[in-house]
Write an enzyme that holds these catalytic residues in place. Structure first.
Site, PDB file in Angstrom:
ATOM      1  N   PHE A 142      34.884  40.346  44.608  1.00 40.71           N
ATOM      2  CA  PHE A 142      34.557  39.668  43.360  1.00 40.71           C
ATOM      3  C   PHE A 142      33.629  40.521  42.499  1.00 40.71           C
ATOM      4  CE2 PHE A 142      35.627  36.547  46.631  1.00 40.71           C
ATOM      5  CZ  PHE A 142      36.834  36.122  46.108  1.00 40.71           C
ATOM      6  N   GLY A 143      33.363  40.117  41.236  1.00 36.62           N
ATOM      7  CA  GLY A 143      32.690  40.930  40.233  1.00 36.62           C
ATOM      8  C   GLY A 143      31.658  41.902  40.771  1.00 36.62           C
ATOM      9  N   SER A 144      31.831  43.189  40.531  1.00 36.74           N
ATOM     10  CA  SER A 144      31.037  44.220  41.177  1.00 36.74           C
ATOM     11  C   SER A 144      30.899  45.456  40.305  1.00 36.74           C
ATOM     12  CB  SER A 144      31.710  44.629  42.481  1.00 36.74           C
ATOM     13  OG  SER A 144      32.175  43.515  43.190  1.00 36.74           O
ATOM     14  N   ARG A 145      30.187  46.457  40.846  1.00 43.56           N
ATOM     15  CA  ARG A 145      30.001  47.721  40.142  1.00 43.56           C
ATOM     16  C   ARG A 145      30.015  48.860  41.151  1.00 43.56           C
ATOM     17  NH1 ARG A 145      24.512  48.233  37.383  1.00 43.56           N
ATOM     18  NH2 ARG A 145      24.032  49.882  38.840  1.00 43.56           N
TER      19      ARG A 145
END
Length: 173
Positions: A142-145
């Site tokens: 899920f949303g990451s960098r």
């Protein structure tokens, strides 16, 4: 669970079907065409380039007094979250800090940062493992960098550009 929801209520079943399709789509792992040339660094992640800058190295590796160039790529929840190594090399160390996963290379550091939703990183590499450019190193759920710290390469990307894991050329030696 979706089938149970369908038996209970058509609306709940529809929501279950949509969530099931999205989860299946999220966990996809497409094959990529890797350049196989270590005079380039390839993107470790699918997503938007949000930073191209010069910074101090990660303090977790004792590199805070050394200057690196850094490219940050943000992965939203609709992008593939399988991460790949930007270049060939041997994993020198794997360091886990809550919310962070670091793979260290000779002069390349890849930092995986889990987002706010699930904060889960799956590591598929081991210390002293030899990797080729574009090999899978793990997945951030899920949303990451993903951040790439590097030396001796010149950036080829700009902020706002879309990157494809294993294929987009980030920097050239």
């Amino acid at each position: 669970i979706t089938i149970i929801f369908l038996l209970i209520n058509n609306f709940l079943g529809l929501i279950g079907i949509l969530l099931s399709v999205w989860v299946y789509y999220f966990f996809r792992d497409p094959e990529r065409t890797i350049i196989g040339d270590d005079s380039y660094l390839v993107s470790p992640a699918d997503g938007e380039v949000i930073k191209v800058e010069e910074v101090d190295g990660p303090k977790e590796l004792g590199l805070e007094n050394k200057k690196f160039k850094k490219i940050s790529i943000f992965m939203n929840v609709f992008e593939c979250h399988v991460n790949r190594t930007p270049c060939s090399g041997i994993v020198e160390d794997i360091l886990y800090k809550p919310g962070k996963f670091l793979n260290a290379y000779l002069d390349i550091v890849v930092v995986q940062i889990a987002g706010l939703v699930a904060r889960r990183i799956v590591c598929e590499t081991n210390k002293n493992q030899e990797l080729s450019q574009g090999d899978r190193i793990g997945m951030i759920r899920f949303g990451s960098r993903a951040d790439v710290y590097y030396e001796n390469y010149e950036p080829l990307v700009k902020v706002g550009q879309t990157a494809i894991s294993g294929e987009t050329l980030l920097a050239k030696n």
